[in-house]
Scaffold this motif. Structure first.
Motif, PDB file in Angstrom:
ATOM      1  N   ASP A  51      38.504  49.221 -67.255  1.00 55.86           N
ATOM      2  CA  ASP A  51      39.235  47.430 -66.958  1.00 55.86           C
ATOM      3  C   ASP A  51      40.536  48.408 -66.241  1.00 55.86           C
ATOM      4  O   ASP A  51      41.525  48.358 -67.400  1.00 55.86           O
ATOM      5  CB  ASP A  51      39.077  47.713 -68.496  1.00 55.86           C
ATOM      6  CG  ASP A  51      39.076  46.197 -67.912  1.00 55.86           C
ATOM      7  OD1 ASP A  51      40.145  45.389 -67.260  1.00 55.86           O
ATOM      8  OD2 ASP A  51      38.830  44.903 -68.721  1.00 55.86           O
ATOM      9  N   GLY A  82      29.252  43.660 -58.118  1.00 52.16           N
ATOM     10  CA  GLY A  82      30.473  44.041 -59.752  1.00 52.16           C
ATOM     11  C   GLY A  82      31.358  43.791 -59.019  1.00 52.16           C
ATOM     12  O   GLY A  82      32.176  43.675 -57.531  1.00 52.16           O
ATOM     13  N   LYS A  83      32.325  43.455 -59.401  1.00 53.36           N
ATOM     14  CA  LYS A  83      34.059  43.038 -58.952  1.00 53.36           C
ATOM     15  C   LYS A  83      34.727  43.882 -58.240  1.00 53.36           C
ATOM     16  O   LYS A  83      34.756  45.520 -58.484  1.00 53.36           O
ATOM     17  CB  LYS A  83      34.310  42.800 -60.519  1.00 53.36           C
ATOM     18  CG  LYS A  83      34.418  41.374 -60.890  1.00 53.36           C
ATOM     19  CD  LYS A  83      35.885  40.696 -61.639  1.00 53.36           C
ATOM     20  CE  LYS A  83      34.719  40.082 -62.616  1.00 53.36           C
ATOM     21  NZ  LYS A  83      36.084  39.690 -63.604  1.00 53.36           N
ATOM     22  N   ASN A  84      35.748  44.049 -57.725  1.00 54.97           N
ATOM     23  CA  ASN A  84      36.644  45.827 -57.665  1.00 54.97           C
ATOM     24  C   ASN A  84      37.292  46.082 -58.538  1.00 54.97           C
ATOM     25  O   ASN A  84      37.458  45.210 -59.104  1.00 54.97           O
ATOM     26  CB  ASN A  84      38.084  44.627 -56.354  1.00 54.97           C
ATOM     27  CG  ASN A  84      38.143  44.065 -55.909  1.00 54.97           C
ATOM     28  OD1 ASN A  84      36.847  44.632 -55.085  1.00 54.97           O
ATOM     29  ND2 ASN A  84      38.827  43.479 -55.126  1.00 54.97           N
ATOM     30  N   ALA A  86      34.809  47.651 -60.128  1.00 56.13           N
ATOM     31  CA  ALA A  86      34.073  47.942 -61.209  1.00 56.13           C
ATOM     32  C   ALA A  86      32.731  49.457 -61.707  1.00 56.13           C
ATOM     33  O   ALA A  86      32.060  49.980 -61.904  1.00 56.13           O
ATOM     34  CB  ALA A  86      32.717  46.966 -60.926  1.00 56.13           C
ATOM     35  N   HIS A 228      30.015  43.080 -51.077  1.00 55.53           N
ATOM     36  CA  HIS A 228      30.606  41.338 -52.340  1.00 55.53           C
ATOM     37  C   HIS A 228      29.983  40.005 -51.407  1.00 55.53           C
ATOM     38  O   HIS A 228      30.309  38.989 -51.906  1.00 55.53           O
ATOM     39  CB  HIS A 228      32.256  41.532 -52.136  1.00 55.53           C
ATOM     40  CG  HIS A 228      32.523  43.007 -52.954  1.00 55.53           C
ATOM     41  ND1 HIS A 228      32.809  42.026 -54.137  1.00 55.53           N
ATOM     42  CD2 HIS A 228      33.527  43.379 -52.502  1.00 55.53           C
ATOM     43  CE1 HIS A 228      33.493  43.427 -54.898  1.00 55.53           C
ATOM     44  NE2 HIS A 228      33.914  43.852 -53.334  1.00 55.53           N
ATOM     45  N   LYS A 244      30.137  46.702 -64.619  1.00 54.89           N
ATOM     46  CA  LYS A 244      30.806  45.614 -65.315  1.00 54.89           C
ATOM     47  C   LYS A 244      31.752  46.850 -65.677  1.00 54.89           C
ATOM     48  O   LYS A 244      31.237  47.858 -66.583  1.00 54.89           O
ATOM     49  CB  LYS A 244      30.628  44.023 -66.034  1.00 54.89           C
ATOM     50  CG  LYS A 244      31.200  44.046 -66.671  1.00 54.89           C
ATOM     51  CD  LYS A 244      31.441  42.627 -66.621  1.00 54.89           C
ATOM     52  CE  LYS A 244      32.210  41.937 -67.641  1.00 54.89           C
ATOM     53  NZ  LYS A 244      31.910  41.364 -68.330  1.00 54.89           N
ATOM     54  N   ASN A 245      32.881  47.234 -65.637  1.00 57.46           N
ATOM     55  CA  ASN A 245      33.796  47.753 -65.953  1.00 57.46           C
ATOM     56  C   ASN A 245      32.726  49.281 -66.420  1.00 57.46           C
ATOM     57  O   ASN A 245      33.728  50.128 -66.580  1.00 57.46           O
ATOM     58  CB  ASN A 245      34.227  47.667 -67.323  1.00 57.46           C
ATOM     59  CG  ASN A 245      34.894  46.095 -66.913  1.00 57.46           C
ATOM     60  OD1 ASN A 245      35.366  45.511 -65.899  1.00 57.46           O
ATOM     61  ND2 ASN A 245      35.025  45.185 -68.387  1.00 57.46           N
ATOM     62  N   TYR A 261      25.746  37.800 -61.961  1.00 56.23           N
ATOM     63  CA  TYR A 261      27.786  38.383 -61.197  1.00 56.23           C
ATOM     64  C   TYR A 261      28.884  37.474 -61.274  1.00 56.23           C
ATOM     65  O   TYR A 261      29.976  37.421 -60.936  1.00 56.23           O
ATOM     66  CB  TYR A 261      27.291  38.985 -60.313  1.00 56.23           C
ATOM     67  CG  TYR A 261      28.891  39.284 -59.508  1.00 56.23           C
ATOM     68  CD1 TYR A 261      29.531  39.977 -59.690  1.00 56.23           C
ATOM     69  CD2 TYR A 261      28.771  38.327 -58.280  1.00 56.23           C
ATOM     70  CE1 TYR A 261      30.864  40.328 -58.943  1.00 56.23           C
ATOM     71  CE2 TYR A 261      30.414  38.959 -57.054  1.00 56.23           C
ATOM     72  CZ  TYR A 261      30.817  39.825 -57.425  1.00 56.23           C
ATOM     73  OH  TYR A 261      31.705  39.770 -56.634  1.00 56.23           O
ATOM     74  N   ASP A 264      29.922  35.339 -64.592  1.00 55.75           N
ATOM     75  CA  ASP A 264      30.745  36.385 -65.126  1.00 55.75           C
ATOM     76  C   ASP A 264      32.047  36.024 -64.288  1.00 55.75           C
ATOM     77  O   ASP A 264      33.236  36.549 -64.833  1.00 55.75           O
ATOM     78  CB  ASP A 264      30.373  37.721 -64.941  1.00 55.75           C
ATOM     79  CG  ASP A 264      31.566  39.132 -65.204  1.00 55.75           C
ATOM     80  OD1 ASP A 264      31.699  38.836 -66.724  1.00 55.75           O
ATOM     81  OD2 ASP A 264      31.990  39.444 -65.106  1.00 55.75           O
ATOM     82  N   ASN A 265      32.351  36.082 -63.028  1.00 57.40           N
ATOM     83  CA  ASN A 265      33.616  35.431 -61.889  1.00 57.40           C
ATOM     84  C   ASN A 265      34.285  34.398 -62.883  1.00 57.40           C
ATOM     85  O   ASN A 265      35.233  34.204 -62.672  1.00 57.40           O
ATOM     86  CB  ASN A 265      33.357  35.181 -60.943  1.00 57.40           C
ATOM     87  CG  ASN A 265      33.136  36.143 -60.008  1.00 57.40           C
ATOM     88  OD1 ASN A 265      33.726  37.590 -60.674  1.00 57.40           O
ATOM     89  ND2 ASN A 265      32.734  36.661 -59.415  1.00 57.40           N
TER      90      ASN A 265
END
Lengths: 424, 284
Positions: A51, A82-84, A86, A228, A244-245, A261, A264-265
């Protein structure tokens, strides 16, 4: 299941933070000594969850990905979202054998071609023609394979005229077109793609998406796709993995994973609370008065959005506006008020400004607010708040013959239907 | 278990056995090797007027420089052979070794960009260097043979050992093996700690003098001679000179020692390289 082509089991990858070369020789020796005596690697046990926002707890080892398990079937297009940070790229790197995993393993049936970047190994001095061969070979094609597909590649890229010009003279768009064209004609059973569609102009992007669909539907090849761009994920993929993480936060139908997703943002706080500033006007709170508790609102009922603004000095011509944005980042509603409409913030102190929407026509789904507060219309902004006050519109009590399906539109217009008989 | 019977084409594991070296995959990527060799030649001579003619001019100039410096200025013994032939014999073979070593010793660092994005057997890159340099060596050998033939006709100070001519490809093979082995070993050792890279330029130069490229071992005292012969390069270069010129020392036992040395070094280097290529992206 015999048609499983990729099987990922307990996959994990550990990274060391900080500079390589500081204190690592001591760690290396220690590890070597442990392994030489047949003991477990002392650095394998510890390790934080990945994280990036959290300050690490004096521990310079992180798991970029951990406990990843999934299977991919023949001909399936699997999205990875997933986020950057992840762990998407790490996962792809391991799948494409650029780096080895720390734990677990992956079993694969068929040839894998990975496209983590377009134009890998392009040499600027060589012509387009020479680079097609070189790049194709790097991606795993044989010379004979490239030869048979050469005309197709050139045609797809649309740079026929410059095919014998060194690629250093190409525009960046042409370069990317050529590079993608080579990759799109790879003959492997499994294709791994990392965000490569984010390049090129709209026309070319469309062409690429078309080609991708072609590859999976008509040729029955398996594709793993990271992006993305939720639009691309939802049109191209059937199933998705949500990271995620560094951990699996979900696996299932793409539409569901995209929802996870996107949710979650957004921020979890139902209302926004700001600070009172002594030198500058500021928004001290924003809240939504919904028909149901917990920011849930029934379609068609009046909705109130309340702003409290504090200013240390009078403002002549202030402007306040907000947008209601859906999860696909489309602004659905824009509402505003200017000082010229009704005087506001003419004295120092705190004021409450309320916007009332008498009948919400927003379709069922989740929304957020973007708030803009400026000195005057188009002038310096005092504050911009993005993605605050998440709320949900529901269609309770609006029964109709068929079930309401999410995502069919963004708002409902009042409509009347008339049937006119023309012939009997 | 049904799973056990399933046929997987590829298993990516966290732990690999040190002996798992996939030679079949190198063969499958042979086209890439040839294209890389082609790139090395084509790219370098783009935007030059003389183009590939430079391939001949470069080694010719190098040889002339060496012949001039060592033959005319330093005047070191050449075992009675014409200086230019003597030096060219040594330098031709030495250059091949040195070029291979220099270019393969930074395989990982120089290609990190490509290696980080796509997988292919990493050994392809150093092997392509070997082949590129082999072509350069062929050109240099051609120049050498022309000069050698001239002196062979003009003077009687050259006594070629025709019966040993068949050994020349073996000598070249040994040079390639040693250059590759040492090069990829250094390359593997420098991914994490770069210290060694600073020593390479200096080390190669030093090695040249320790390999009887300029100084024939016949001029040395017996004690140093033995030490020099422990360096496998020495016997290779001495043999090469002996076969072409007739001067120098030739001993099959030392040559055999060199062959063993090369085999062990190469095997060790490939094992280390193979291990490093799996995870070097994390430390490079």
């Amino acid at each position: 299941m015999s048609n499983t082509v990729i099987k990922v089991e307990n996959l994990g990858k550990q990274y060391h933070l900080g500079k390589v070369g500081t204190g690592t020789i001591a760690n290396d020796l220690k590890r070597w000594w442990h392994i030489a005596r047949g003991k477990e690697d002392p650095y394998l046990k510890i390790g934080d969850v990945n994280d990036r926002t959290q300050k690490s707890s004096n521990n310079d080892v992180v798991w970029a990905i951990k406990d990843i398990n999934f299977e991919v079937k023949q001909g399936e297009v699997l999205g990875i979202i997933g986020k950057n940070g992840a762990g998407k790229s790490t996962l792809l790197k391991i799948l494409s054998r650029v780096t080895a995993p720390t734990t677990g393993d992956i079993k694969v049936k068929g040839r894998i071609a990975s496209l983590l970047e377009v134009g890998t190994g392009f040499h600027p001095e060589l012509s387009g023609r020479e680079n097609i061969f070189l790049n194709g070979a790097i991606l795993g094609m044989t010379k004979a394979e490239i030869k048979t597909k050469f005309d197709e590649i050139v045609e797809f890229s649309g740079v026929e005229r410059y095919i014998d010009t060194p690629v250093k003279r190409y525009s960046s768009g042409m370069y990317v077109r050529l590079a993608f064209a080579v990759a799109a004609h790879l003959d492997s059973e499994i294709l791994i793609l990392d965000e490569v569609l984010a390049v090129g102009d709209a026309e070319f992007q469309k062409k690429c998406l078309g080609k991708m669909q072609d590859v999976s539907r008509n040729e029955g090849r398996t594709v793993l796709f990271v992006s993305h761009n939720m639009q691309a994920i939802s049109t191209l993929t059937t199933r998705a993995v949500f990271l995620k993480n560094g951990k699996m936060a979900g696996e299932g139908l793409s539409a569901e994973m995209i929802q996870l997703y996107l949710e979650d943002n957004i921020q979890k706080e139902l209302r926004y609370n700001g600070k009172i500033l002594s030198d500058k006007p500021s928004i001290t709170s924003v809240c939504i008065v919904t028909s149901e508790p917990g920011n849930v609102h029934i379609h068609g009922k009046p909705l109130q959005i309340k702003f409290t603004i504090n200013t240390p000095y009078p403002i002549d011509n202030s402007a306040l506006s907000f947008q209601i944005v859906n999860l696909r980042d489309v602004s659905v509603v824009h509402a505003w008020t200017f000082d010229s409409d009704r005087p506001m913030l003419r004295n120092a102190g705190e004021e409450e400004i309320v916007c009332i929407i008498p009948r919400t026509r927003l379709y069922m789904g989740k929304y957020i607010l973007n708030v803009h507060f400026a000195r005057s219309f188009g002038a310096e902004k005092f504050e911009t708040l993005l993605g605050i006050c998440p709320f949900e519109i529901v269609m309770y009590g609006m029964d109709r013959e068929y079930k309401w399906v999410p995502d069919t539109c963004v708002y409902l217009e009042e409509s009347e239907w008339v049937i006119n008989k023309r012939r009997t | 278990m049904n799973n056990r019977n399933e046929q997987w084409d590829l298993i990516i594991k966290s732990k690999n056995n040190w002996y798992q070296i996939n030679l079949a995959s190198i063969w499958r990527y042979r086209d890439l090797l040839l294209l890389l060799v082609r790139r090395d030649f084509v790219a370098v001579y783009k935007q030059t007027i003389l183009g590939p003619i430079w391939l001949f001019i470069q080694p010719l100039f190098t040889s002339l420089t060496f012949a001039f410096i060592f033959g005319k200025i330093a005047r070191i013994s050449t075992d009675g052979a014409p200086p230019i032939v003597f030096y060219m014999a040594g330098i031709t073979l030495w250059t091949y070794f040195a070029d291979c070593l220099n270019k393969t010793s930074n395989t990982f660092i120089a290609n990190a960009g490509v290696f980080g994005k796509v997988y292919f057997p990493r050994l392809i890159i150093p092997l392509s260097v070997l082949v590129s340099n082999l072509i350069k060596l062929a050109i240099q050998l051609l120049i050498f043979v022309i000069i050698w033939l001239y002196y062979f006709n003009a003077s009687n100070s050259i006594h070629p050992q025709w019966s040993y001519m068949w050994l020349i490809p073996v000598l070249i093979f040994m040079m390639a093996g040693l250059g590759l082995g040492l090069g990829i070993l250094i390359s593997s050792l420098t991914t994490k700690y770069r210290d060694l890279t600073f020593l390479i330029g200096f080390g190669v130069q030093l090695l040249m003098y320790a390999s009887s490229v300029v100084l024939p071992i016949s001029t040395m005292p017996d004690k140093i001679k033995t030490i020099m012969l422990y360096n496998p390069l020495t016997s290779i270069i001495e043999s090469f000179k002996f076969i072409f010129i007739g001067s120098g020392t030739f001993d099959l036992v030392w040559l055999l020692y060199g062959l063993c040395f090369m085999t062990i070094l190469l095997a060790l280097a490939i094992i280390v390289f193979n291990k490093v290529e799996k995870s070097f992206m994390d430390t490079v």
